[in-house]
Motif scaffolding. Structure first.
Motif, PDB file in Angstrom:
ATOM      1  N   MET A   1      -0.299   6.015  19.854  1.00 42.29           N
ATOM      2  CA  MET A   1      -0.344   5.876  18.394  1.00 42.29           C
ATOM      3  C   MET A   1      -1.788   5.993  17.913  1.00 42.29           C
ATOM      4  O   MET A   1      -2.707   5.508  18.562  1.00 42.29           O
ATOM      5  CB  MET A   1       0.250   4.526  17.971  1.00 42.29           C
ATOM      6  N   THR A   2      -1.995   6.620  16.767  1.00 39.28           N
ATOM      7  CA  THR A   2      -3.313   6.737  16.159  1.00 39.28           C
ATOM      8  C   THR A   2      -3.410   5.810  14.945  1.00 39.28           C
ATOM      9  O   THR A   2      -2.398   5.255  14.484  1.00 39.28           O
ATOM     10  CB  THR A   2      -3.567   8.171  15.691  1.00 39.28           C
ATOM     11  N   LEU A   3      -4.610   5.660  14.402  1.00 38.93           N
ATOM     12  CA  LEU A   3      -4.772   4.848  13.198  1.00 38.93           C
ATOM     13  C   LEU A   3      -4.002   5.440  12.020  1.00 38.93           C
ATOM     14  O   LEU A   3      -3.501   4.707  11.167  1.00 38.93           O
ATOM     15  CB  LEU A   3      -6.252   4.719  12.850  1.00 38.93           C
ATOM     16  N   GLU A   4      -3.883   6.766  11.966  1.00 42.73           N
ATOM     17  CA  GLU A   4      -3.102   7.376  10.894  1.00 42.73           C
ATOM     18  C   GLU A   4      -1.634   6.988  11.006  1.00 42.73           C
ATOM     19  O   GLU A   4      -0.991   6.645   9.999  1.00 42.73           O
ATOM     20  CB  GLU A   4      -3.246   8.899  10.930  1.00 42.73           C
ATOM     21  N   GLN A   5      -1.086   7.002  12.207  1.00 43.08           N
ATOM     22  CA  GLN A   5       0.297   6.567  12.418  1.00 43.08           C
ATOM     23  C   GLN A   5       0.437   5.075  12.132  1.00 43.08           C
ATOM     24  O   GLN A   5       1.457   4.620  11.605  1.00 43.08           O
ATOM     25  CB  GLN A   5       0.737   6.894  13.838  1.00 43.08           C
ATOM     26  N   PHE A   6      -0.588   4.317  12.476  1.00 43.54           N
ATOM     27  CA  PHE A   6      -0.604   2.884  12.205  1.00 43.54           C
ATOM     28  C   PHE A   6      -0.519   2.636  10.698  1.00 43.54           C
ATOM     29  O   PHE A   6       0.242   1.784  10.225  1.00 43.54           O
ATOM     30  CB  PHE A   6      -1.883   2.292  12.793  1.00 43.54           C
ATOM     31  N   LEU A   7      -1.290   3.399   9.919  1.00 45.68           N
ATOM     32  CA  LEU A   7      -1.281   3.250   8.465  1.00 45.68           C
ATOM     33  C   LEU A   7       0.091   3.567   7.881  1.00 45.68           C
ATOM     34  O   LEU A   7       0.517   2.953   6.900  1.00 45.68           O
ATOM     35  CB  LEU A   7      -2.344   4.158   7.852  1.00 45.68           C
ATOM     36  N   ASP A   8       0.808   4.527   8.483  1.00 48.20           N
ATOM     37  CA  ASP A   8       2.128   4.914   7.983  1.00 48.20           C
ATOM     38  C   ASP A   8       3.111   3.745   7.984  1.00 48.20           C
ATOM     39  O   ASP A   8       4.110   3.768   7.261  1.00 48.20           O
ATOM     40  CB  ASP A   8       2.704   6.054   8.819  1.00 48.20           C
ATOM     41  N   ARG A   9       2.855   2.742   8.792  1.00 47.05           N
ATOM     42  CA  ARG A   9       3.765   1.599   8.878  1.00 47.05           C
ATOM     43  C   ARG A   9       3.587   0.608   7.732  1.00 47.05           C
ATOM     44  O   ARG A   9       4.379  -0.317   7.572  1.00 47.05           O
ATOM     45  CB  ARG A   9       3.549   0.865  10.214  1.00 47.05           C
ATOM     46  N   PHE A  10       2.528   0.767   6.958  1.00 45.59           N
ATOM     47  CA  PHE A  10       2.243  -0.159   5.865  1.00 45.59           C
ATOM     48  C   PHE A  10       2.753   0.423   4.550  1.00 45.59           C
ATOM     49  O   PHE A  10       2.212   1.407   4.048  1.00 45.59           O
ATOM     50  CB  PHE A  10       0.749  -0.425   5.748  1.00 45.59           C
ATOM     51  N   ASP A  11       3.774  -0.173   4.001  1.00 46.67           N
ATOM     52  CA  ASP A  11       4.269   0.237   2.696  1.00 46.67           C
ATOM     53  C   ASP A  11       3.571  -0.588   1.616  1.00 46.67           C
ATOM     54  O   ASP A  11       3.310  -1.777   1.794  1.00 46.67           O
ATOM     55  CB  ASP A  11       5.784   0.028   2.589  1.00 46.67           C
ATOM     56  N   GLY A  12       3.290   0.035   0.490  1.00 42.92           N
ATOM     57  CA  GLY A  12       2.664  -0.682  -0.603  1.00 42.92           C
ATOM     58  C   GLY A  12       3.369  -0.416  -1.913  1.00 42.92           C
ATOM     59  O   GLY A  12       4.039   0.607  -2.072  1.00 42.92           O
ATOM     60  N   PRO A  13       3.229  -1.315  -2.881  1.00 42.41           N
ATOM     61  CA  PRO A  13       3.872  -1.115  -4.181  1.00 42.41           C
ATOM     62  C   PRO A  13       3.170  -0.026  -4.982  1.00 42.41           C
ATOM     63  O   PRO A  13       2.002   0.281  -4.750  1.00 42.41           O
ATOM     64  CB  PRO A  13       3.693  -2.483  -4.857  1.00 42.41           C
ATOM     65  N   GLU A  14       3.892   0.553  -5.914  1.00 38.45           N
ATOM     66  CA  GLU A  14       3.301   1.524  -6.824  1.00 38.45           C
ATOM     67  C   GLU A  14       2.792   0.797  -8.049  1.00 38.45           C
ATOM     68  O   GLU A  14       3.513   0.028  -8.680  1.00 38.45           O
ATOM     69  CB  GLU A  14       4.336   2.575  -7.221  1.00 38.45           C
ATOM     70  N   ARG A  15       1.546   1.025  -8.370  1.00 44.24           N
ATOM     71  CA  ARG A  15       0.944   0.349  -9.515  1.00 44.24           C
ATOM     72  C   ARG A  15       0.282   1.362 -10.434  1.00 44.24           C
ATOM     73  O   ARG A  15      -0.102   2.450 -10.013  1.00 44.24           O
ATOM     74  CB  ARG A  15      -0.073  -0.699  -9.032  1.00 44.24           C
ATOM     75  N   SER A  16       0.141   0.995 -11.701  1.00 49.44           N
ATOM     76  CA  SER A  16      -0.404   1.893 -12.703  1.00 49.44           C
ATOM     77  C   SER A  16      -1.568   1.216 -13.405  1.00 49.44           C
ATOM     78  O   SER A  16      -1.576   0.009 -13.601  1.00 49.44           O
ATOM     79  CB  SER A  16       0.654   2.247 -13.754  1.00 49.44           C
ATOM     80  N   VAL A  17      -2.547   2.025 -13.806  1.00 49.88           N
ATOM     81  CA  VAL A  17      -3.664   1.544 -14.602  1.00 49.88           C
ATOM     82  C   VAL A  17      -3.421   1.966 -16.041  1.00 49.88           C
ATOM     83  O   VAL A  17      -3.230   3.136 -16.333  1.00 49.88           O
ATOM     84  CB  VAL A  17      -4.991   2.115 -14.092  1.00 49.88           C
TER      85      VAL A  17
END
Length: 330
Positions: A1-17
């Motif tokens: 696994m790479t750090l890019e694949q590691f990041l794919d496991r983190f879901d985040g909310p969609e936010r607007s400014v």
């Protein structure tokens, strides 16, 4: 696994400014788009509909004109705006209802005297206000500055802080573009990185892991070298990662050199407190205290030339997993 694949496991909310109370918002909108990007964090015009008799926000910041029904569990953007102010031409003009903000202490806000607020930037998740900052506060942090402040050391560690709108982006995934596609989006990464370095410096203990793509940057950038001299002088266990084109001289840090994608394409700054990442036991008064007590981390991956996808977080589990991956694999 790479750090890019590691990041794919983190879901985040969609936010607007959202910009509220702007009669001519285009220049600020363009600046916000150039700073925050147009992917996971969307920038929309939050001007109040000038001819309405009720409170409403338009252009995606919530269902305009809703006056009944079930109330939202939190503060909504439309609750903040009213057209009760008359301008010099005798026409209704957008205005911020200051009392609404005053009665919602759970919504982080910075910017001084609310009575003097003319231009407010809100961070939204769906129709709910997550945080608010005045344009002046956001400008001092990222909008009206450039990266030279950090590269040269003109902005010291003790001067780095996060406005509420930037703080509220934690755990939200983002995509940012570097020069020449954007002159300022990368500044958001630099600002958050410097904040985490300040956390480590103030803590004076624990572990800091930072990547630089090219290790020569540490000595090439006067401001960066000053930061890591100060951090290591406090006794923080400091680990630096990157391609070994030139190793930093006389720096009390552990150097990790490599040339695989985790070294060449990643940008991370992770602070782990001595007892390990954990939720703050008390109610911290600031993001700085929250980071010192429980830890804080940033991970961004250059997915294509000058395009960064990433996330930053106070979440104890995410910080633990990220720190463990870096410790074991780099």
């Amino acid at each position: 696994m790479t750090l890019e694949q590691f990041l794919d496991r983190f879901d985040g909310p969609e936010r607007s400014v959202v910009i509220v109370n702007r009669t001519d918002p285009d220049p600020v909108l363009n600046m916000l788009v150039d700073t925050f990007g147009d992917d996971a964090v969307r920038v929309i015009d939050g001007r109040v509909t000038p001819d309405s008799g009720d409170r409403r926000i338009t252009d995606g910041a919530g269902p305009a004109g809703v006056t009944g029904g079930d109330p939202s569990p939190g503060l909504t953007a439309r609750e903040l705006a009213t057209t009760g102010v008359v301008d010099g031409d005798g026409e209704a003009a957008p205005s911020i209802d200051v009392d609404v903000l005053r009665h919602h202490d759970d919504v982080p806000f910075d910017g001084g005297d609310l009575d003097e607020v003319e231009n407010l930037v809100l961070l939204m998740e769906d129709d709910e206000v997550v945080a608010g900052s005045t344009l002046a506060e956001l400008g001092d942090a990222v909008l009206f500055v450039n990266s030279d402040l950090y590269v040269t050391g003109s902005r010291s560690l003790s001067d780095v802080d996060l406005p509420s709108v930037i703080s509220g982006l934690n755990d939200a995934t983002f995509t940012l573009r570097g020069y020449p596609e954007s002159n300022r989006q990368k500044l958001l990464l630099i600002t958050i990185s410097r904040f985490i370095e300040r956390v480590a410096w103030m803590a004076g203990d624990g572990t800091l892991r930072s990547s630089f793509q090219r290790l020569s940057r540490i000595d090439d950038e006067v401001g960066t070298r000053k930061v890591y001299d100060r951090v290591t002088d406090t006794g923080v266990d400091t680990h630096l990662y990157g391609v070994p084109d030139s190793l930093p001289a006389d720096l009390d840090a552990v150097i990790h050199a490599g040339s695989d994608p985790d070294f060449t394409d990643s940008w991370f700054v992770v602070f782990r407190p001595p007892e390990g990442p954990h939720p703050a036991r008390s109610e911290p008064e600031s993001d700085l205290e929250r980071g010192i007590e429980g830890g804080v981390g940033l991970l961004a991956i250059e997915t294509e030339p000058r395009v960064w996808r990433g996330l930053w977080t106070f979440d104890a589990d995410r910080i633990s997993r990220l720190n463990r991956y870096i410790e074991r694999n780099l």
